[in-house]
Design a protein around this motif. Structure first.
Motif, PDB file in Angstrom:
ATOM      1  N   GLY A   1       1.457  -1.051  -0.028  1.00  0.00           N
ATOM      2  CA  GLY A   1       0.208  -0.705   0.028  1.00  0.00           C
ATOM      3  C   GLY A   1       1.040   1.311  -0.459  1.00  0.00           C
ATOM      4  O   GLY A   1       0.626   2.282  -0.349  1.00  0.00           O
ATOM      5  N   ALA A   2       2.346   1.070   0.796  1.00  0.00           N
ATOM      6  CA  ALA A   2       3.180   2.193   0.560  1.00  0.00           C
ATOM      7  C   ALA A   2       3.453   2.623  -0.913  1.00  0.00           C
ATOM      8  O   ALA A   2       4.269   3.627  -0.963  1.00  0.00           O
ATOM      9  CB  ALA A   2       3.995   2.353   1.779  1.00  0.00           C
TER      10      ALA A   2
ATOM     11  N   SER B   1       1.478   1.814   8.707  1.00  0.00           N
ATOM     12  CA  SER B   1      -0.065   0.245   8.547  1.00  0.00           C
ATOM     13  C   SER B   1      -0.086   0.782   9.064  1.00  0.00           C
ATOM     14  O   SER B   1      -1.707   0.158   9.374  1.00  0.00           O
ATOM     15  CB  SER B   1       1.047  -0.278   7.083  1.00  0.00           C
ATOM     16  N   VAL B   2       0.510  -0.137  10.249  1.00  0.00           N
ATOM     17  CA  VAL B   2       0.146  -0.688  11.244  1.00  0.00           C
ATOM     18  C   VAL B   2      -0.412   0.022  12.362  1.00  0.00           C
ATOM     19  O   VAL B   2      -1.686  -0.017  13.192  1.00  0.00           O
ATOM     20  CB  VAL B   2       1.782  -0.766  11.784  1.00  0.00           C
ATOM     21  N   LEU B   3      -0.490   1.747  11.833  1.00  0.00           N
ATOM     22  CA  LEU B   3      -1.505   2.298  13.246  1.00  0.00           C
ATOM     23  C   LEU B   3      -2.926   2.846  12.554  1.00  0.00           C
ATOM     24  O   LEU B   3      -3.321   2.949  13.304  1.00  0.00           O
ATOM     25  CB  LEU B   3      -1.082   4.062  13.056  1.00  0.00           C
TER      26      LEU B   3
ATOM     27  N   THR C   1     -10.637   1.248   7.129  1.00  0.00           N
ATOM     28  CA  THR C   1     -10.289   2.089   5.601  1.00  0.00           C
ATOM     29  C   THR C   1      -9.320   1.764   4.811  1.00  0.00           C
ATOM     30  O   THR C   1      -7.741   1.909   5.002  1.00  0.00           O
ATOM     31  CB  THR C   1      -9.571   3.350   6.778  1.00  0.00           C
ATOM     32  N   PRO C   2      -9.484   1.235   4.145  1.00  0.00           N
ATOM     33  CA  PRO C   2      -8.285   1.819   2.322  1.00  0.00           C
ATOM     34  C   PRO C   2      -7.555   2.974   2.189  1.00  0.00           C
ATOM     35  O   PRO C   2      -8.067   3.824   2.145  1.00  0.00           O
ATOM     36  CB  PRO C   2      -9.314   1.321   1.464  1.00  0.00           C
ATOM     37  N   THR C   3      -6.085   2.647   2.580  1.00  0.00           N
ATOM     38  CA  THR C   3      -5.844   3.820   2.287  1.00  0.00           C
ATOM     39  C   THR C   3      -4.376   3.231   1.009  1.00  0.00           C
ATOM     40  O   THR C   3      -3.699   2.224   1.117  1.00  0.00           O
ATOM     41  CB  THR C   3      -4.599   4.468   3.585  1.00  0.00           C
ATOM     42  N   LEU C   4      -3.710   4.137   1.088  1.00  0.00           N
ATOM     43  CA  LEU C   4      -2.098   4.432   0.134  1.00  0.00           C
ATOM     44  C   LEU C   4      -1.565   5.435  -0.051  1.00  0.00           C
ATOM     45  O   LEU C   4      -2.191   6.517   0.465  1.00  0.00           O
ATOM     46  CB  LEU C   4      -3.012   3.255  -1.121  1.00  0.00           C
TER      47      LEU C   4
END
Length: 294
Positions: free
Chosen positions: A125-126, A177-179, A187-190
């Motif tokens: 994701g990062a 990502s862990v937080l 919540t999908p994040t990228l």
């Protein structure tokens, strides 16, 4: 009585026995031919002695223990990976849903996310960014992040060296990502912002350690914190904050571990301990989200 003059002994190069030589290596005293001669401060040395001398010369290092390098190779590679991932998104938009950071999904949906074994999302994701379908901000997302990575990465990598810089970047990305997993698992994040916030924290810690002019550094940090506040409603502030805290913790170890033969070992131990902490937090949260199943 007539004295016969003794026949002069023919000397040859120790590496090329068929080549006559009359010059000795100033270090090992063996005969060397012109092909094996290397200019030295006094006289000439053989190839082996020059190589041995180069190994014994201590390589220059920065105040943080990193090897001095002229080219920020890791920064270039990271930018390239982000751009390649973005091109993959353009070719196949489903890449985003498959590899973005996602902790879990609401009950009633097919199980997916980190809590269901897809741990790779913590890192993949990062390297993803909002696709162009999100409008202007979709393009700005990757452009702003890559410009920030270019500006910060070159400075931080030059001070830390390639190995320490790579560890810092990846741990900051994982910390972000862990937080997200801990606070907003559905919540999908990228985006590379978490890792970049880690680099920002590293820049601040290193500047203080080196005693740099803090006015400009403080202004930079104020801008970084403002970006964090704005992200509270615009993007994933959890990922940004996680990257910031992780990057600061790792760089504090880089910066303040006393110099000595065990400095690299202590710095590596801190990085491994940070990784272990992130793994433990992930396992604990995943167990909570799945109710202890599987």
């Amino acid at each position: 009585m007539d004295a016969e003059s003794p026949e002069s002994t023919v000397t040859t190069c120790y590496r090329h026995p068929k080549v006559e030589s009359h010059v000795r290596c100033t270090r090992c005293d063996r005969y060397i031919c012109p092909d094996c001669m290397r200019e030295a401060a006094v006289g000439h040395q053989c190839v082996e002695c020059v190589r041995e001398g180069a190994r014994s010369v201590r390589q220059a290092r920065t105040a943080f223990g990193g090897r001095i390098t002229a080219v920020p190779m890791v920064t270039y590679v990271l930018i390239g990976l982000n751009v390649l991932a973005y091109l993959a998104e353009l070719a196949r938009p489903s890449v985003v849903d498959r590899f973005d950071m996602l902790g879990t999904v609401p009950a009633g949906y097919l199980p997916e996310g980190v809590a269901h074994g897809e741990w790779y999302r913590l890192l993949t994701g990062a390297f993803l960014h909002l696709p162009p379908t999100e409008g202007t901000f979709g393009i700005l997302h990757i452009v702003m992040n890559m410009v920030s990575l270019w500006n910060l990465g070159r400075v931080v990598e030059a001070q830390l060296g390639r190995v320490r810089f790579t560890a810092l970047y990846l741990l900051s990305a994982l910390g972000g990502s862990v937080l997200v997993l801990l606070i907003a698992p559905e919540t999908p994040t990228l985006g590379a912002s978490g890792a970049i916030f880690g680099l920002g924290a590293a820049y601040y810690v290193m500047a203080r350690r080196l005693g740099a002019g803090m006015n400009a550094v403080n202004r930079f940090m104020a801008g970084l914190l403002l970006w964090l506040v704005i992200s509270a409603w615009a993007t994933s502030w959890q990922g940004h904050l996680g990257g910031l805290l992780t990057g600061a913790a790792v760089t504090l170890a880089y910066a303040y571990v006393p110099r000595g033969p065990r400095r690299a070992l202590i710095q590596a131990t801190v990085c491994v301990a940070m990784l272990a902490l992130l793994v433990i937090l992930t396992i604990t949260k995943a167990t909570e989200l799945t109710g202890g199943a599987g």
